[in-house]
Design an enzyme around this catalytic site. Sequence first.
Site, mmCIF file in Angstrom:
data_model
loop_
_atom_site.group_PDB
_atom_site.id
_atom_site.type_symbol
_atom_site.label_atom_id
_atom_site.label_comp_id
_atom_site.label_asym_id
_atom_site.label_seq_id
_atom_site.Cartn_x
_atom_site.Cartn_y
_atom_site.Cartn_z
ATOM 1 N N HIS A 160 0.795 -1.210 0.033
ATOM 2 C CA HIS A 160 -0.182 0.039 0.018
ATOM 3 C C HIS A 160 0.925 1.445 -0.049
ATOM 4 O O HIS A 160 2.010 1.366 0.716
ATOM 5 C CB HIS A 160 -1.118 0.043 1.191
ATOM 6 C CG HIS A 160 -0.526 -0.108 2.355
ATOM 7 N ND1 HIS A 160 -0.224 1.304 3.243
ATOM 8 C CD2 HIS A 160 -0.379 -0.716 3.617
ATOM 9 C CE1 HIS A 160 0.092 1.200 4.386
ATOM 10 N NE2 HIS A 160 0.178 -0.207 4.701
ATOM 11 N N HIS B 225 2.941 3.076 13.044
ATOM 12 C CA HIS B 225 2.222 3.891 13.251
ATOM 13 C C HIS B 225 2.572 5.080 14.072
ATOM 14 O O HIS B 225 1.782 5.852 14.837
ATOM 15 C CB HIS B 225 0.787 3.556 13.886
ATOM 16 C CG HIS B 225 -0.032 2.842 12.721
ATOM 17 N ND1 HIS B 225 -1.343 2.190 12.874
ATOM 18 C CD2 HIS B 225 0.260 2.338 11.360
ATOM 19 C CE1 HIS B 225 -1.777 1.566 11.867
ATOM 20 N NE2 HIS B 225 -0.790 1.559 11.110
ATOM 21 N N ASP C 91 3.406 -6.363 3.616
ATOM 22 C CA ASP C 91 2.704 -5.226 4.598
ATOM 23 C C ASP C 91 2.943 -5.493 5.960
ATOM 24 O O ASP C 91 1.980 -5.735 6.485
ATOM 25 C CB ASP C 91 1.313 -4.813 4.220
ATOM 26 C CG ASP C 91 0.775 -3.685 5.011
ATOM 27 O OD1 ASP C 91 1.692 -2.823 5.280
ATOM 28 O OD2 ASP C 91 -0.432 -3.560 4.853
ATOM 29 N N ASP D 22 5.758 0.954 6.954
ATOM 30 C CA ASP D 22 4.434 0.897 7.028
ATOM 31 C C ASP D 22 4.016 1.864 6.017
ATOM 32 O O ASP D 22 3.466 2.928 6.263
ATOM 33 C CB ASP D 22 3.929 0.851 8.192
ATOM 34 C CG ASP D 22 2.366 0.363 8.098
ATOM 35 O OD1 ASP D 22 1.936 -0.359 6.970
ATOM 36 O OD2 ASP D 22 1.653 0.728 8.994
ATOM 37 N N GLU E 83 -5.214 1.965 2.300
ATOM 38 C CA GLU E 83 -5.185 0.617 3.120
ATOM 39 C C GLU E 83 -5.564 1.234 4.399
ATOM 40 O O GLU E 83 -6.088 0.525 5.265
ATOM 41 C CB GLU E 83 -3.876 -0.039 3.042
ATOM 42 C CG GLU E 83 -4.118 -1.577 3.533
ATOM 43 C CD GLU E 83 -3.586 -1.498 5.010
ATOM 44 O OE1 GLU E 83 -3.969 -2.668 5.833
ATOM 45 O OE2 GLU E 83 -2.991 -0.489 5.513
ATOM 46 N N GLU E 84 -4.740 2.098 4.948
ATOM 47 C CA GLU E 84 -4.774 2.291 6.594
ATOM 48 C C GLU E 84 -6.065 2.726 6.893
ATOM 49 O O GLU E 84 -6.435 2.625 8.124
ATOM 50 C CB GLU E 84 -3.606 3.567 6.963
ATOM 51 C CG GLU E 84 -2.262 3.106 6.500
ATOM 52 C CD GLU E 84 -1.693 2.081 7.474
ATOM 53 O OE1 GLU E 84 -2.544 1.482 8.529
ATOM 54 O OE2 GLU E 84 -0.504 1.549 7.484
#
Length: 495
Positions: A303, A449, A377, A315, A349-350
């Site tokens: 992503h 994140h 991912d 990420d 995606e997130e």
Amino acid sequence: MGKGAMGRGVMRMRNRAVGAGIALGMATGLMAPAAWAAESPAAIPDSALSSVKELQKRALAGSGAYEVVESLTTQVGPRLPGTPNDAAAVAWAVKAMKDLGLQNVHTEAVPMPGWRRGLERASLLSPLPQPIAVAALGASVGTGPEGIEAEVVRFANLAELQAAPAGSLAGKIAYIALPMTRTQDGSGYGEAVAMRIAGPAAAAKKGAAAVLIRSVGTDAHRLPHTGMTRYEDGVPKIPAGAISTVDAAQLDRLLAPGPDNKGPVKMKLVLDVAPLDPITTYSVVGDLKGTEKPDEIVLVGAHLDSWDLGTGAIDDGAGVAIALASAKLIKGLPEKPKRTLRVVLFAAEEEGTYGAIAYGKAHAAEADRYILGTEADLGIGPVWQFKMKANANNAGALATIATALQPLRIVKGRDDEEGESSDLGPMAKAGMPVAELSLDATTYFDIHHTADDTLDRVDRATIDQSTAAYASVLWLAMQANGTFREPATRESGTH
């Protein structure tokens, strides 16, 4: 992931929890694959096995994946959908694919809700003033710039919050304190992320003015982990944030019963964030055309979007790099690919796998042409396990692939489970077989994140090993004779 211990891998949990009802609910509208003509079981030719040795050698000597992450995180940086950086990332990906020599490079529109992050601040007012590191959760409503002041009530986990009496949290801030367990396969994520997804609705039902969670992470740093949350129809929307694991431990001590307890803990919380009008972002797609069966597709996904606290290096800049570097390695082999390799850099995606949903709908009619898919991912790796659900058609080929991966110190996992995926969920629902290359997640959730998701976290040798693994599986699937699909799927046209 499975229930309870959530032991089937983090990727399925992300598909269920983040995209959850949205992604899979819409995926059920995909057309089932058409009935397949009789085709022999998958088999890997000797020439492909010989080429894969050369491919691995080149990858381990320098796959180029690090340079891809460096370019993406330096030239673009964080990639929250709807921001100028998001548009820049799409342009970057189109250029990267064209420079690589991929064909049919194009973008595919992805509609989704908008959201903005603004000022985020938290501090304890009593028993004594002190700052708290906080980040709003994606899709959260805001407190307004003035914030709120309220007593904090602690819950050990989501179930304890859900069991609280109705109205017991009126005007208060609910705090869910569940820590995440560190595991190699990331399975600790499943239990912990449930409080992030369902916490706001659960707290609102009890009358809370806001909800805070202990960050879904395995670190001991004063950096909060953001991530998507979800509201329920008919339930008031309340501000939602995550506090760092270090500040969570401080709150735990202050709220613990005992003679040192100095009474209610009161906090000021400012989350000046807000949902926005719907936006359109874009997935980016490119093909390395096959020479013998160009209409049959082997898909590799990652992503393109990221959260906005760091620069999205692990990420999922790492996944983007693994996908693009794998395509470059395969393109550079003397032996030409039989099938088409499709690289899909999914949007959003997130925020709820919106790119996967849009791709699944747009490509439903051609689902029976997808021979195999895999996705990167879960950070930089290394890849430690290969697994895919075995059937009468693919068992022999899977054993051959597993043997080809042994020089990379990759073990063969269980063959009675579907491969895990997040963005590949809709296409898998439509019948595409999915292979999982398990990236080592032991330290992944230390920075997942957070503002620490930056280029310095990417190790060249590790991402080269991961790229070697992905390129190997993709190449062998592209060159295989026969089909990886279950016989029943081919005969009945259902999945």
